[in-house]
Design a protein around this motif. Structure first.
Motif, PDB file in Angstrom:
ATOM      1  N   ASP A  25       0.850  -1.192   0.000  1.00  0.00           N
ATOM      2  CA  ASP A  25       0.000   0.000   0.000  1.00  0.00           C
ATOM      3  C   ASP A  25       0.889   1.248   0.000  1.00  0.00           C
ATOM      4  O   ASP A  25       0.677   2.196   0.756  1.00  0.00           O
ATOM      5  N   ALA A  26       1.909   1.179  -0.855  1.00  0.00           N
ATOM      6  CA  ALA A  26       2.928   2.230  -0.896  1.00  0.00           C
ATOM      7  C   ALA A  26       2.462   3.441  -1.692  1.00  0.00           C
ATOM      8  O   ALA A  26       1.815   3.322  -2.725  1.00  0.00           O
ATOM      9  N   SER A  27       2.825   4.590  -1.193  1.00  0.00           N
ATOM     10  CA  SER A  27       2.597   5.831  -1.905  1.00  0.00           C
ATOM     11  C   SER A  27       3.799   6.052  -2.818  1.00  0.00           C
ATOM     12  O   SER A  27       4.942   6.096  -2.364  1.00  0.00           O
ATOM     13  N   VAL A  28       3.537   6.167  -4.103  1.00  0.00           N
ATOM     14  CA  VAL A  28       4.604   6.243  -5.092  1.00  0.00           C
ATOM     15  C   VAL A  28       4.344   7.434  -6.009  1.00  0.00           C
ATOM     16  O   VAL A  28       3.196   7.748  -6.323  1.00  0.00           O
ATOM     17  N   LYS A  29       5.413   8.043  -6.443  1.00  0.00           N
ATOM     18  CA  LYS A  29       5.288   9.173  -7.362  1.00  0.00           C
ATOM     19  C   LYS A  29       4.586   8.739  -8.644  1.00  0.00           C
ATOM     20  O   LYS A  29       4.820   7.653  -9.161  1.00  0.00           O
ATOM     21  N   GLU A  30       3.752   9.627  -9.135  1.00  0.00           N
ATOM     22  CA  GLU A  30       3.026   9.379 -10.384  1.00  0.00           C
ATOM     23  C   GLU A  30       3.986   9.060 -11.527  1.00  0.00           C
ATOM     24  O   GLU A  30       3.699   8.230 -12.380  1.00  0.00           O
ATOM     25  N   GLU A  31       5.124   9.690 -11.531  1.00  0.00           N
ATOM     26  CA  GLU A  31       6.134   9.477 -12.576  1.00  0.00           C
ATOM     27  C   GLU A  31       6.568   8.014 -12.639  1.00  0.00           C
ATOM     28  O   GLU A  31       6.724   7.449 -13.721  1.00  0.00           O
ATOM     29  N   LEU A  32       6.738   7.379 -11.492  1.00  0.00           N
ATOM     30  CA  LEU A  32       7.126   5.969 -11.459  1.00  0.00           C
ATOM     31  C   LEU A  32       5.998   5.096 -11.985  1.00  0.00           C
ATOM     32  O   LEU A  32       6.231   4.175 -12.773  1.00  0.00           O
TER      33      LEU A  32
END
Length: 154
Positions: A25-32
């Motif tokens: 449930d990781a928050s990840v940059k949209e770019e990734l």
């Protein structure tokens, strides 16, 4: 660093990273996420049944935004790979597609049912439950013989 390596990711890498992000449930940059999606689309013809099942499951459970093209190319690839799918992969794919509310074409649904019928003796209770729930959720017509064979295993 991951974006530097993204072009080296193979289908298993892509599916595993997306799966891990869903589990964590990781928050990840949209770019990734956009880079992972683009790489998945670019390498879709190399995805095997397990890669597809893992990725589609991750799409259904991660809550991450993704474009329609990704799901479409995975469904197209699934139609090609379904004959090599194990019961867990079939059940995971069909469950995830139903959870996503995907517009699954008749050819893929029939192929999944055909493979399920061919491998019904290897389905466990959870796979049977997931498969039948998904078919019902999608209002799919399921062969009575397949349902009976699954229920005889349950």
């Amino acid at each position: 660093r991951t974006l530097v390596l993204i072009d080296a990711f193979n289908p298993q890498d892509i599916a595993n990273v997306w799966w891990a992000l869903a589990k964590l449930d990781a928050s990840v940059k949209e770019e990734l996420m956009e880079a992972l999606e683009a790489r998945a689309v670019a390498t879709a013809s190399s995805f095997n049944a397990q890669d597809i099942a893992n990725l589609v499951w991750a799409l259904a459970t991660s809550g991450k935004h993704f474009g329609d093209e990704l799901l479409q190319v995975m469904m197209t690839r699934a139609t090609v790979q379904v004959n090599w799918s194990k019961p867990q992969e079939i059940a995971s794919m069909v469950w995830a597609l139903a959870k996503l509310g995907a517009d699954v074409d008749t050819e893929l649904l029939q192929a999944m049912q055909g493979r399920a019928a061919a491998t019904v003796g290897s389905f466990n209770p959870q796979e049977i439950s997931n498969f039948l729930w998904a078919m019902a959720k999608m209002n799919a017509t399921v062969d009575v013989g397949l349902v009976e064979a699954m229920m005889a295993r349950a």
